[in-house]
Design a protein around this motif. Structure first.
Motif, PDB file in Angstrom:
ATOM      1  N   ALA A  19      21.094 -22.079 -11.655  1.00  0.00           N
ATOM      2  CA  ALA A  19      21.970 -23.247 -11.799  1.00  0.00           C
ATOM      3  C   ALA A  19      22.794 -23.467 -10.534  1.00  0.00           C
ATOM      4  CB  ALA A  19      22.888 -23.075 -13.013  1.00  0.00           C
ATOM      5  N   ALA A  20      23.290 -22.390  -9.945  1.00  0.00           N
ATOM      6  CA  ALA A  20      24.092 -22.495  -8.718  1.00  0.00           C
ATOM      7  C   ALA A  20      23.255 -23.020  -7.560  1.00  0.00           C
ATOM      8  CB  ALA A  20      24.690 -21.140  -8.370  1.00  0.00           C
ATOM      9  N   ASN A  21      21.956 -22.795  -7.609  1.00  0.00           N
ATOM     10  CA  ASN A  21      21.058 -23.218  -6.534  1.00  0.00           C
ATOM     11  C   ASN A  21      20.392 -24.562  -6.829  1.00  0.00           C
ATOM     12  OD1 ASN A  21      19.686 -22.377  -3.976  1.00  0.00           O
ATOM     13  ND2 ASN A  21      17.878 -22.675  -5.267  1.00  0.00           N
ATOM     14  N   TYR A  22      20.691 -25.157  -7.965  1.00  0.00           N
ATOM     15  CA  TYR A  22      20.008 -26.379  -8.389  1.00  0.00           C
ATOM     16  C   TYR A  22      20.091 -27.455  -7.298  1.00  0.00           C
ATOM     17  CZ  TYR A  22      18.458 -30.314 -11.156  1.00  0.00           C
ATOM     18  OH  TYR A  22      17.761 -31.403 -11.619  1.00  0.00           O
ATOM     19  N   GLY A  23      18.939 -28.053  -7.007  1.00  0.00           N
ATOM     20  CA  GLY A  23      18.869 -29.107  -5.999  1.00  0.00           C
ATOM     21  C   GLY A  23      18.632 -28.598  -4.596  1.00  0.00           C
ATOM     22  N   ASN A  24      18.619 -27.292  -4.419  1.00  0.00           N
ATOM     23  CA  ASN A  24      18.421 -26.698  -3.092  1.00  0.00           C
ATOM     24  C   ASN A  24      17.056 -26.053  -2.924  1.00  0.00           C
ATOM     25  OD1 ASN A  24      21.039 -27.381  -2.213  1.00  0.00           O
ATOM     26  ND2 ASN A  24      21.860 -25.596  -3.289  1.00  0.00           N
ATOM     27  N   GLY A  25      16.145 -26.326  -3.821  1.00  0.00           N
ATOM     28  CA  GLY A  25      14.805 -25.770  -3.711  1.00  0.00           C
ATOM     29  C   GLY A  25      14.603 -24.558  -4.594  1.00  0.00           C
ATOM     30  N   LEU A  26      13.475 -23.932  -4.390  1.00  0.00           N
ATOM     31  CA  LEU A  26      13.070 -22.790  -5.209  1.00  0.00           C
ATOM     32  C   LEU A  26      13.757 -21.512  -4.754  1.00  0.00           C
ATOM     33  CD1 LEU A  26       9.255 -23.584  -5.157  1.00  0.00           C
ATOM     34  CD2 LEU A  26      10.813 -23.991  -7.053  1.00  0.00           C
ATOM     35  N   LEU A  27      14.005 -20.632  -5.705  1.00  0.00           N
ATOM     36  CA  LEU A  27      14.510 -19.295  -5.403  1.00  0.00           C
ATOM     37  C   LEU A  27      13.412 -18.288  -5.682  1.00  0.00           C
ATOM     38  CD1 LEU A  27      18.113 -19.095  -6.928  1.00  0.00           C
ATOM     39  CD2 LEU A  27      17.475 -18.966  -4.532  1.00  0.00           C
ATOM     40  N   GLN A  28      13.216 -17.381  -4.760  1.00  0.00           N
ATOM     41  CA  GLN A  28      12.214 -16.354  -4.971  1.00  0.00           C
ATOM     42  C   GLN A  28      12.772 -15.259  -5.875  1.00  0.00           C
ATOM     43  OE1 GLN A  28      10.681 -15.128  -1.152  1.00  0.00           O
ATOM     44  NE2 GLN A  28       9.262 -16.862  -1.149  1.00  0.00           N
ATOM     45  N   LEU A  29      11.872 -14.621  -6.573  1.00  0.00           N
ATOM     46  CA  LEU A  29      12.206 -13.561  -7.516  1.00  0.00           C
ATOM     47  C   LEU A  29      13.071 -12.484  -6.864  1.00  0.00           C
ATOM     48  CD1 LEU A  29      11.343 -12.511 -10.464  1.00  0.00           C
ATOM     49  CD2 LEU A  29       9.922 -10.972  -9.154  1.00  0.00           C
ATOM     50  N   LYS A  30      12.674 -12.038  -5.697  1.00  0.00           N
ATOM     51  CA  LYS A  30      13.408 -10.960  -5.021  1.00  0.00           C
ATOM     52  C   LYS A  30      14.848 -11.372  -4.692  1.00  0.00           C
ATOM     53  CE  LYS A  30      11.644 -12.000  -0.362  1.00  0.00           C
ATOM     54  NZ  LYS A  30      12.834 -12.453   0.289  1.00  0.00           N
ATOM     55  N   ASP A  31      15.051 -12.651  -4.382  1.00  0.00           N
ATOM     56  CA  ASP A  31      16.394 -13.127  -4.059  1.00  0.00           C
ATOM     57  C   ASP A  31      17.288 -13.169  -5.305  1.00  0.00           C
ATOM     58  OD1 ASP A  31      15.737 -13.439  -1.349  1.00  0.00           O
ATOM     59  OD2 ASP A  31      14.959 -15.465  -1.716  1.00  0.00           O
ATOM     60  N   ILE A  32      16.726 -13.627  -6.419  1.00  0.00           N
ATOM     61  CA  ILE A  32      17.480 -13.647  -7.678  1.00  0.00           C
ATOM     62  C   ILE A  32      17.837 -12.215  -8.073  1.00  0.00           C
ATOM     63  CG2 ILE A  32      17.451 -14.263 -10.127  1.00  0.00           C
ATOM     64  CD1 ILE A  32      15.303 -16.408  -9.359  1.00  0.00           C
ATOM     65  N   ALA A  33      16.852 -11.337  -8.006  1.00  0.00           N
ATOM     66  CA  ALA A  33      17.060  -9.929  -8.379  1.00  0.00           C
ATOM     67  C   ALA A  33      18.137  -9.288  -7.520  1.00  0.00           C
ATOM     68  CB  ALA A  33      15.751  -9.152  -8.257  1.00  0.00           C
ATOM     69  N   GLN A  34      18.095  -9.533  -6.222  1.00  0.00           N
ATOM     70  CA  GLN A  34      19.064  -8.932  -5.304  1.00  0.00           C
ATOM     71  C   GLN A  34      20.463  -9.512  -5.521  1.00  0.00           C
ATOM     72  OE1 GLN A  34      18.148  -9.581  -1.176  1.00  0.00           O
ATOM     73  NE2 GLN A  34      19.574  -8.019  -0.488  1.00  0.00           N
ATOM     74  N   GLN A  35      20.558 -10.839  -5.623  1.00  0.00           N
ATOM     75  CA  GLN A  35      21.853 -11.505  -5.777  1.00  0.00           C
ATOM     76  C   GLN A  35      22.559 -11.061  -7.052  1.00  0.00           C
ATOM     77  OE1 GLN A  35      22.850 -12.916  -2.896  1.00  0.00           O
ATOM     78  NE2 GLN A  35      24.423 -13.898  -4.095  1.00  0.00           N
TER      79      GLN A  35
END
Length: 137
Positions: A19-35
């Protein structure tokens, strides 16, 4: 007693990251996991489940990733929570048909009212919370 499982905790964290990234493109799995400090193997399972609900969409490949399928202003936190944990039902935990059951039903209604905010509203609350953190020495 109503409490969140690890599925609920991690699922909410992942959805809030999307939701925080909405409109900024796709998030990769590793980035979500790390964040959000979510184990990758568990995150895959969560996101696969959320894909089936239509809340999240994914794109495969090197430049692929995940994103929220709708604007966070249109997505209810309560809906997300119930997708992850099932419906909030306090009154069914008390078998008798009396004042105590009525009390549980009232509590259930109030909890649902509190949780029925959009993801955008929740992110705004989090930003306000983050900005008000004070450090004491």
């Amino acid at each position: 007693m109503f409490s969140l499982s690890s599925k609920g905790n991690y699922g909410i964290a992942a959805i809030l990251e999307l939701a925080a990234n909405y409109g900024n493109g796709l998030l990769q799995l590793k980035d979500i996991a790390q964040q959000r400090k979510i184990p990758k193997h568990y995150l895959v399972q969560l996101l696969n489940g959320l894909l089936k609900t239509g809340l999240v969409r994914s794109v495969r490949g090197n430049k692929g990733g995940y994103e929220l399928n709708d604007d966070p202003a249109n997505v209810s936190f309560l809906k997300v929570l119930e997708m992850l944990e099932g419906e909030i039902e306090l009154e069914k935990s008390y078998p008798a048909n009396d004042a105590v059951k009525e009390l549980f039903k009232g509590a259930e209604i109030e909890i649902k009212k509190i949780f029925d905010i959009t993801l955008s509203e929740l992110l705004l609350r989090q930003q306000q919370y983050d900005n008000n953190i004070m450090f004491h020495i």
